[in-house]
Enzyme design. Structure first.
Site, PDB file in Angstrom:
ATOM      1  N   LYS A 170       0.840  -1.154  -0.084  1.00 23.70           N
ATOM      2  CA  LYS A 170      -0.036   0.038   0.017  1.00 23.70           C
ATOM      3  C   LYS A 170       0.767   1.186   0.073  1.00 23.70           C
ATOM      4  O   LYS A 170       0.406   2.391  -0.728  1.00 23.70           O
ATOM      5  CB  LYS A 170      -0.930  -0.029   1.086  1.00 23.70           C
ATOM      6  CG  LYS A 170      -1.858   1.201   1.187  1.00 23.70           C
ATOM      7  CD  LYS A 170      -2.760   1.421   0.290  1.00 23.70           C
ATOM      8  CE  LYS A 170      -3.668   2.653   0.370  1.00 23.70           C
ATOM      9  NZ  LYS A 170      -4.642   2.611   1.019  1.00 23.70           N
ATOM     10  N   LYS A 238      -0.838  11.249   6.304  1.00 21.21           N
ATOM     11  CA  LYS A 238      -0.541  10.191   7.229  1.00 21.21           C
ATOM     12  C   LYS A 238       0.142   9.210   6.211  1.00 21.21           C
ATOM     13  O   LYS A 238       1.059   8.686   6.879  1.00 21.21           O
ATOM     14  CB  LYS A 238      -1.813   9.809   7.904  1.00 21.21           C
ATOM     15  CG  LYS A 238      -1.682   8.687   8.861  1.00 21.21           C
ATOM     16  CD  LYS A 238      -1.911   7.268   8.226  1.00 21.21           C
ATOM     17  CE  LYS A 238      -3.532   7.283   7.838  1.00 21.21           C
ATOM     18  NZ  LYS A 238      -3.952   5.844   7.029  1.00 21.21           N
TER      19      LYS A 238
END
Length: 287
Positions: A170, A238
């Site tokens: 990811k 983030k």
């Protein structure tokens, strides 16, 4: 199987709806119950804590905002590990740190509980359509048990290796998106300054070798002034921080990703636009 699902945001709610459409019984929990009302109305059953979700479900999927949220969900006083047993499979679909999901895996091993990290990509569109890309880390045997469940939410579901490898995949995905998002926004700014017909410009660019997912899905939203989050800027920031932390730990330099992080940091913290979608980056270029 009875599915437990924790996290009923933009992504989670659509994923739950696809599980319900596939005929699964789904138990849900969210920090704010009101945000779960739409899936409750669609047939999901509310439970009051992650511990109760684990006690009442065969497989539990979590998708939260930040790593600290994940820690609380799994390790908290009323967390999943308080209620799970050896018959429970826990799947973390939050985009989080590989190290945290390795910690979850290790704790699961101590307790005889199977776990996977399985972050997703595809935004609100993919979540609604059930065409998410799901990147999985963990044991093959566990993956094989739950793949039919994951297939109801994603069209690309792959195991990349042991615990944490889904999160690493990811991060690679988010590094690529950082480049396409900044490219899309700066293409828009350049075309606007040059006096081009922006709709025609985007149609033309998207028909050639510069086409990409960000352009196809977020370009039209920028043209319409639609900055609602398919994926919020604060969560993308983030992700970029996690990616750069991982790069530092592996002793590699990612200067383009660092620049994208600086731009999103400016959007989220200087412009206070963290709840906008990632396409809202265009606003920091406006004068």
């Amino acid at each position: 199987m009875i599915i437990g699902f924790i996290g009923t945001g933009v992504m989670g709610s659509s994923m739950i709806n696809n599980l319900l459409k596939a005929g699964y019984e789904v138990n849900v929990f969210n920090r704010t119950k009101a945000h779960a009302q739409s899936v409750i109305d669609n047939g999901a059953k509310w439970l009051d804590t992650p511990e109760q979700i684990a006690q009442s479900s065969d497989v539990v999927i979590t998708i939260a905002g930040f790593p600290d949220d994940v820690k609380e969900i799994y390790f908290g006083d009323n967390g999943l590990f308080k209620g799970a047993d050896s018959d429970t499979i826990l799947i973390d679909s939050t985009t989080s740190t590989p190290k945290l999901d390795e910690e979850i895996f290790d704790e699961g091993q101590k307790k005889g509980i199977e776990t996977l990290d399985a972050p997703v990509s595809g935004g609100d569109v993919g979540a609604k359509k059930g065409t998410l890309t799901i990147m999985v880390g963990g044991n093959q045997e566990t993956f094989d048990k739950v793949k039919p469940i994951l297939d109801t939410m994603g069209s690309q579901v792959k195991l990349f290796g042991g615990s944490g490898k889904g999160q690493h995949t990811k991060m690679a995905n988010q590094i690529m998106i950082a480049g396409t998002m900044t490219g899309m926004v700066e293409m828009y700014e350049y075309g606007k300054a040059a006096g081009l017909d922006l709709g025609s410009m985007m149609d033309t660019v998207s028909s050639g070798s510069a086409d990409n997912w960000s352009l196809d899905n977020y370009g039209p939203r920028v043209l319409q002034g639609d900055f609602k989050p398919g994926f919020s800027a604060k969560h993308f920031l983030k992700d970029l921080r996690i990616a750069l932390q991982g790069a530092e730990e592996m002793h590699i330099d990612l200067p383009a990703t660092k620049l994208a992080k600086q731009l999103y940091d400016k959007m989220v913290n200087d412009y206070q636009l963290g709840d906008d979608g990632t396409q809202g980056l265009v606003k920091i270029y406006e004068k």
